[in-house]
Design an enzyme around this catalytic site. Sequence first.
Site, short mmCIF file in Angstrom:
data_model
loop_
_atom_site.label_atom_id
_atom_site.label_comp_id
_atom_site.label_asym_id
_atom_site.label_seq_id
_atom_site.Cartn_x
_atom_site.Cartn_y
_atom_site.Cartn_z
N ASP A 44 47.70 -7.03 31.91
CA ASP A 44 47.82 -6.01 30.86
C ASP A 44 49.17 -5.31 30.93
O ASP A 44 49.24 -4.10 31.11
CB ASP A 44 46.65 -5.01 31.00
N ASP A 77 46.53 -10.21 28.40
CA ASP A 77 47.15 -9.14 27.63
C ASP A 77 48.61 -9.08 28.07
O ASP A 77 49.10 -8.10 28.61
CB ASP A 77 46.44 -7.79 27.78
N TYR A 80 51.89 -6.68 24.25
CA TYR A 80 51.28 -5.65 23.38
C TYR A 80 52.13 -5.45 22.15
O TYR A 80 53.34 -5.72 22.20
CB TYR A 80 51.16 -4.33 24.16
N ASN A 115 42.61 -10.54 25.00
CA ASN A 115 42.21 -10.31 23.60
C ASN A 115 43.39 -9.86 22.74
O ASN A 115 43.49 -10.24 21.58
CB ASN A 115 41.05 -9.31 23.52
N HIS A 209 40.47 -13.00 31.76
CA HIS A 209 40.98 -11.70 31.31
C HIS A 209 39.90 -10.61 31.41
O HIS A 209 40.15 -9.52 31.92
CB HIS A 209 41.50 -11.78 29.87
N HIS A 218 35.77 -0.44 29.53
CA HIS A 218 35.02 -1.50 28.83
C HIS A 218 33.69 -1.85 29.48
O HIS A 218 32.83 -2.47 28.85
CB HIS A 218 35.87 -2.78 28.72
N HIS A 244 41.96 -6.58 31.70
CA HIS A 244 41.26 -5.97 30.57
C HIS A 244 41.06 -4.47 30.74
O HIS A 244 41.48 -3.71 29.87
CB HIS A 244 39.92 -6.67 30.30
N ASP A 245 40.40 -4.02 31.79
CA ASP A 245 40.37 -2.59 32.05
C ASP A 245 41.65 -2.24 32.79
O ASP A 245 42.00 -2.90 33.78
CB ASP A 245 39.12 -2.19 32.85
N HIS A 246 42.34 -1.18 32.30
CA HIS A 246 43.67 -0.86 32.80
C HIS A 246 43.58 -0.04 34.09
O HIS A 246 43.90 1.16 34.10
CB HIS A 246 44.48 -0.14 31.73
#
Length: 327
Positions: A44, A77, A80, A115, A209, A218, A244-246
């Site tokens: 991410d 990710d 961005y 995503n 991811h 999430h 995915h979760d930052h």
Amino acid sequence: MGSYHKTMVLLVVLLIVCRISADLERFEQTTKGDGTLRFLVVGDWGRKGEFNQSRVAFQMGRIGEKMDIDFVVSTGDNFYDNGLKGVEDPNFVDSFTDIYTAKSLQKQWFNVLGNHDYRGDAVAQLSPLLRKIDSRWLCLRSFIVNAELAELFFVDTSPFVDEYFTNPGDHVYDWRDVSPVKTYIAHLLKDLELALENSKATWKIVVGHHAIRSVSHHGDTLELVDQLLPILQANDVDLYINGHDHCLQRISDTKSPIQFLTSGAGSKAWRGDVNTSNDQGLKFFYDGQGFMSVDLTYTHVVIIFYDVFGSILHRWTMSKPLLHSIM
Ligand SMILES: *[C@@H]1O[C@H](CO)[C@@H](O)[C@H](O)[C@H]1NC(C)=O
Ligand SMILES: *[C@@H]1O[C@H](CO)[C@@H](O)[C@H](O)[C@H]1NC(C)=O
């Protein structure tokens, strides 16, 4: 049995093995040959250096040098907000090449799609043309890396998430080559299961991811809990690594030795939401930026999470009897 028959049986077995594992592309990763394997994991991240991406990158360079890493894993990710616009998108150089500049990071990078990557030209990130711009880059949807003492299974998790199809909101996803999604997922799970069953590696590591387990924004990805986790539990997988979760987190599975490791803190973080109603097995959680290192031998694994200053936040180690690796 005569030797002719033995040879024929062996040939048939080989043909079957080649055929059933033909669908997931395989890569051989050369190692130092000293019985160690070391790599960094970041997720991410692609924000042109902003939100501490550059600071995380700098510390990755420092730790990567100290550890003499073999490669880098990205949990997706990558760019961005909406992936890459195409192979010529300058965001590739601005957020990747010009950020991870340290000498120790000039190694192979193994990337999966997140995503956000599917909200752009997802096919562009898979293109060999990007490897001409920066030879470190390797991104495929699902693939296998054989790195001697460990085998890494990279899984394309975005197509599992129903919401992206049923309730995409303002987002447009690039599902080229993924539709029809039910067939795509069925094939992927079958290929993965066969590859895991056939794996002789001491360490089996699966990378995707989306989190299977997460106490952050999430939460758990229920589709993966239902469809992917049983395959990992049945096939002696050691680590499931995601973004995915930052944040950074480690959660132990309650039904198997699997460790769920989130390294999704390559840039924007500080979401501020933790769901404590869902914290069975939670061993470590950090709601900020950083990255993770994996240090393997035939008998030990050491996982370390670092913050933006390169300070150690959490260290976990586990050993396996050597017998396991000889069998
Ligand atoms: C950068 O990291 C520092 C130290 O963790 C943190 O205090 C700061 O809020 C971060 N900046 C951004 C923009 O996230
Ligand atoms: C927290 O997790 C539980 C169980 O996973 C879920 O049912 C609940 O909706 C979550 N709460 C929030 C505020 O997201």
